[in-house]
Write a protein that holds these residues in place. Structure first.
Motif, PDB file in Angstrom:
ATOM      1  N   ARG A   1      65.622 -25.425 -79.822  1.00 38.42           N
ATOM      2  CA  ARG A   1      66.195 -26.586 -79.027  1.00 38.42           C
ATOM      3  C   ARG A   1      67.658 -26.714 -79.521  1.00 38.42           C
TER       4      ARG A   1
ATOM      5  N   ALA B   1      58.788 -34.439 -87.577  1.00 37.27           N
ATOM      6  CA  ALA B   1      59.163 -34.894 -86.408  1.00 37.27           C
ATOM      7  C   ALA B   1      60.249 -35.740 -86.269  1.00 37.27           C
TER       8      ALA B   1
ATOM      9  N   ASN C   1      63.764 -34.174 -83.692  1.00 37.23           N
ATOM     10  CA  ASN C   1      64.507 -34.807 -82.793  1.00 37.23           C
ATOM     11  C   ASN C   1      65.956 -34.519 -82.974  1.00 37.23           C
TER      12      ASN C   1
ATOM     13  N   GLU D   1      68.265 -33.767 -80.272  1.00 35.64           N
ATOM     14  CA  GLU D   1      68.752 -34.759 -79.191  1.00 35.64           C
ATOM     15  C   GLU D   1      70.178 -35.301 -79.415  1.00 35.64           C
TER      16      GLU D   1
END
Length: 201
Positions: free
Chosen positions: A142, A76, A80, A83
């Motif tokens: 992403r 995780a 991230n 971001e």
């Protein structure tokens, strides 16, 4: 019989079920970290968690599915990383992503489970497929989604290849002098290359 709601025999309460599931995941991460994918079994995970192996299958299914659930939680912090691009100026996206990814590897708390994941992926085809699926679905897409260029997916993959390759050499294989180099020096060298992949011509 009282008017109080009753549960089926043996069926755990929702909070108990969540706690049991989390306990199994914790045990699975430790088992995969210590033994790798090939030498870890559902029975071994169940034993470490103090539950019956049928319960592991009930919550997660196969060993592959347990591994995927376990590494998704452990991975995780790395997931991230995109971001970091949200508010980055166009000329600093490479530095921001590089700093975020290297920061995850430099932190011992997040590095340990990552090492277990990468080692398993390097030595087992099933683990590699799970790792690849996770990387493609939750990291590369992403990153690509934050790049407003027609070849965004290729750019994201090249940037990730640069960062993952460096991580494997520095933290897994421990090639010198890279393994002992100052982290700011590494970021300074990597960032322009990652910038070129993400935003260059």
């Amino acid at each position: 019989m009282t008017g109080a709601a009753t549960r089926g025999r043996g069926r755990p309460r929702r909070t108990e079920a969540a706690d049991t599931r989390d306990h199994i995941l914790t045990a699975a991460r430790e088992e995969f970290s210590e033994h790798g994918y090939e030498k870890t079994s559902v029975r071994g995970i169940a034993k470490a968690a103090g539950v019956d192996s049928a319960l592991v299958h009930h919550y997660f299914g196969t060993k592959e599915q347990v591994f995927e659930a376990a590494i998704e939680v452990a991975f995780a912090p790395a997931l991230n990383a995109p971001e970091a691009l949200a508010d980055a100026p166009p000329d600093r996206v490479g530095e921001c992503l590089t700093r975020a990814v290297v920061g995850v590897w430099e932190n011992p708390a997040t590095r340990t489970p990552l090492l277990a994941i990468v080692r398993s992926a390097l030595t087992n085809d099933t683990a590699a497929a799970v790792f690849r699926r996770l990387i493609a679905a939750q990291l590369l897409r992403r990153i690509a989604g934050r790049i407003d260029l027609p070849d965004a997916e290729l750019r994201a993959e090249l940037a990730a290849a640069q960062l993952v390759g460096c991580a494997i050499l520095r933290y897994v294989i421990k090639v010198e002098p890279l393994a002992s180099a100052d982290v700011e020096q590494i970021i300074a060298r990597l960032a322009p290359v990652v910038q070129g992949h993400l935003a260059g011509p």
